[in-house]
Scaffold this active site. Structure first.
Site, short mmCIF file in Angstrom:
data_model
loop_
_atom_site.label_atom_id
_atom_site.label_comp_id
_atom_site.label_asym_id
_atom_site.label_seq_id
_atom_site.Cartn_x
_atom_site.Cartn_y
_atom_site.Cartn_z
N PRO A 45 0.89 -1.21 0.17
CA PRO A 45 0.03 0.04 -0.01
C PRO A 45 0.69 1.31 -0.02
O PRO A 45 0.92 1.94 1.00
CB PRO A 45 -1.02 -0.09 1.11
CG PRO A 45 0.02 -1.17 2.05
CD PRO A 45 0.83 -1.96 1.47
N ARG B 24 0.92 -11.27 -15.31
CA ARG B 24 0.50 -10.42 -16.21
C ARG B 24 -0.11 -10.75 -17.32
O ARG B 24 -0.91 -10.06 -17.95
CB ARG B 24 1.93 -9.62 -16.67
CG ARG B 24 2.35 -8.70 -15.41
CD ARG B 24 3.73 -8.06 -15.79
NE ARG B 24 4.00 -6.88 -14.40
CZ ARG B 24 5.11 -6.19 -14.43
NH1 ARG B 24 5.88 -6.58 -15.49
NH2 ARG B 24 5.38 -5.25 -13.65
N ARG C 167 -31.56 0.71 -30.06
CA ARG C 167 -31.89 1.95 -29.57
C ARG C 167 -32.27 2.98 -30.75
O ARG C 167 -31.21 3.11 -31.55
CB ARG C 167 -30.85 2.72 -28.75
CG ARG C 167 -31.03 4.07 -28.01
CD ARG C 167 -32.04 4.04 -27.07
NE ARG C 167 -32.43 5.28 -26.51
CZ ARG C 167 -33.15 5.64 -25.70
NH1 ARG C 167 -34.11 4.77 -25.25
NH2 ARG C 167 -33.37 6.82 -25.19
N GLN D 267 -22.27 8.58 -37.09
CA GLN D 267 -20.97 8.44 -37.14
C GLN D 267 -20.15 8.23 -35.95
O GLN D 267 -19.27 7.36 -35.75
CB GLN D 267 -20.35 9.49 -38.01
CG GLN D 267 -19.00 9.19 -38.75
CD GLN D 267 -18.49 10.29 -39.57
OE1 GLN D 267 -18.57 11.48 -39.00
NE2 GLN D 267 -18.21 9.89 -40.63
N GLN E 213 -20.53 5.85 -22.86
CA GLN E 213 -20.77 6.83 -23.78
C GLN E 213 -21.94 6.59 -24.70
O GLN E 213 -22.94 7.43 -24.93
CB GLN E 213 -19.64 7.38 -24.49
CG GLN E 213 -18.62 8.17 -23.60
CD GLN E 213 -17.56 8.84 -24.60
OE1 GLN E 213 -17.64 9.63 -25.37
NE2 GLN E 213 -16.13 8.53 -24.14
N ILE E 214 -21.65 5.42 -25.21
CA ILE E 214 -22.70 5.12 -26.24
C ILE E 214 -24.00 4.91 -25.81
O ILE E 214 -25.10 5.36 -26.33
CB ILE E 214 -22.17 3.53 -26.92
CG1 ILE E 214 -21.08 3.73 -27.64
CG2 ILE E 214 -23.46 2.80 -27.61
CD1 ILE E 214 -20.34 2.49 -28.18
N GLY F 76 -25.17 6.56 -23.30
CA GLY F 76 -25.75 8.07 -22.98
C GLY F 76 -26.04 8.06 -21.73
O GLY F 76 -25.22 7.58 -20.67
N GLY F 77 -27.26 8.55 -21.29
CA GLY F 77 -27.61 8.78 -19.77
C GLY F 77 -27.73 7.41 -19.27
O GLY F 77 -27.48 7.25 -18.06
N GLU G 53 -1.57 -5.95 -9.61
CA GLU G 53 -0.33 -6.98 -9.76
C GLU G 53 -0.44 -8.20 -9.04
O GLU G 53 -0.68 -8.11 -7.81
CB GLU G 53 1.07 -6.26 -9.66
CG GLU G 53 1.49 -5.19 -10.49
CD GLU G 53 2.27 -5.81 -11.69
OE1 GLU G 53 2.15 -6.93 -11.89
OE2 GLU G 53 2.95 -4.90 -12.45
#
Length: 369
Positions: free
Chosen positions: A131, A244, A269, A280, A337-338, A340-341, A364
């Site tokens: 930490p 990893r 939608r 676009q 974002q796609i 939206g709200g 890690e």
């Protein structure tokens, strides 16, 4: 030259794991996240897939079906697509099994590996992260000093998965501060050992169902026989690279989940008489997400491919971890974002994938395969 065409066995394993994730993980992921609960019955369901037993030789009680980092990457991507928090918890026994299988002495393999081949989930884990804001797995501050036939541990770890119920914790510690990765040791510490303190459950941005704990060692004394590999020790870089590679593959699973959900939403939608996928700006985000998911997967698989060939995979594993963490954050942000709200409210899972995806830049050692 690397060839990532899946063979028949790998395709069957991918299909089986995908169906398991869709049936057992995805339906409960949201409730587990909301309630910050990890269902105990899920541990045995994942255990039955044989992640431990399949890789352990028959003489230690396993099935000896072979082990491949590429195949593991394929499987964990599917499981993380179902839910990464539940996947990390259910696979936590691998954190101790893999180091012992690869580097343990014969006596250690005979003692520990049969316990990981039972019919019930065996709770063990590992503690690597520390930490501090400057944490670097190549510069551990937890110190293991050898004094005669004993090892004395001092230091603090964090994000130790399921440490509260683990019977044993594999602790990574340096022989001396600033000694570098070549001096890192792996030591098995039993539950209840004096000097071992399990702190309160951590409260993090994501991974809500996964119990993560801070673990403190204060003059914690264990027998030298608990040093994995004995005087020969471990190859810490190989274990780091194996981890990893797996974390990169899990990041692919989270990013793919968000991308696929956003793609379906954008097709269904409608706005101004047409699906928003035809706009676009939305189409570009979906196309970028698809490209990044495939690119991330190739990096994770390339690191795994080198590990399967016992080549130095340090560069590939580091690139896979860094790139997958960055691009996962980009893809899950596009998912929000796609929508939206609707992307910001808990009605849809994209906000959960956003929170979980953020963790890959800090993780890690939380998974290995």
């Amino acid at each position: 030259m690397a060839d990532f065409t899946l063979d028949e066995d790998q395709r069957q394993i991918q299909d089986m794991t995908r169906k398991f994730a869709a049936k057992e993980l995805r339906p409960i992921a949201r409730n587990c996240d909301e309630e910050a609960q990890f269902p105990a019955e899920l541990l045995n369901k994942v255990w039955e897939l044989g992640f431990c037993a399949n890789a352990i030789p028959e003489k230690y009680g396993g099935y000896e079906l072979g082990r491949s980092a590429v195949t593991t990457a394929i499987m964990v991507e599917e499981l993380a697509w179902g839910d990464v928090s539940l996947t990390l918890g259910a696979l936590s026994p691998l954190l101790m099994m893999i180091p012992i299988l690869e580097f343990g002495t014969e006596e250690q393999k005979e003692e520990w590996l049969p316990k990981l081949c039972g019919e019930q989930f065996f709770p063990v884990t590992a503690a690597l992260m520390e930490p501090r804001i400057t944490f670097d797995p190549m510069d551990l501050r937890t110190i293991a000093q050898t004094k005669g036939d004993e090892i004395v541990l001092n230091g603090v770890k964090c994000m130790a998965p399921m440490a509260d119920q683990a019977e044993h914790i594999l602790v990574y510690a340096s022989a001396a501060e600033g000694a570098g990765p070549g001096s890192v040791k792996a030591i098995i510490v039993d539950k209840g050992t004096p000097g071992l303190k399990i702190g309160e459950r951590e409260k993090n941005l994501g991974l809500n169902p996964l119990p993560l704990f801070r673990v403190t060692f204060e003059d914690c004394v264990v027998p030298k026989s608990r040093l994995v590999g004995g005087d020969r020790g471990i190859d810490y870089m190989r274990l780091t690279n194996l981890s990893r590679s797996v974390l990169g593959a899990m990041a692919v699973g989270v990013a793919r989940a968000s991308y696929e959900y956003a793609l379906d939403y954008a097709k269904e939608r409608y706005a101004f008489g047409e699906p928003i996928a035809s706009r676009q700006s939305i189409a570009f985000m979906l196309a970028e997400s698809a490209m990044e998911v495939d690119g991330m997967r190739m990096l994770a698989w390339r690191a795994a491919w080198r590990l399967d060939r016992n080549e130095d995979a340090t560069r590939d594993a580091a690139l896979a971890r860094m790139y997958c963490a960055e691009q996962t954050m980009k893809v899950v942000d596009y998912g929000v974002q796609i929508l939206g709200g609707h992307g910001y409210i808990r009605e849809h899972p994209v906000e959960m994938w956003f929170r979980n995806g953020r963790g890959f830049s800090t993780m890690e050692g939380l998974a290995i395969g």
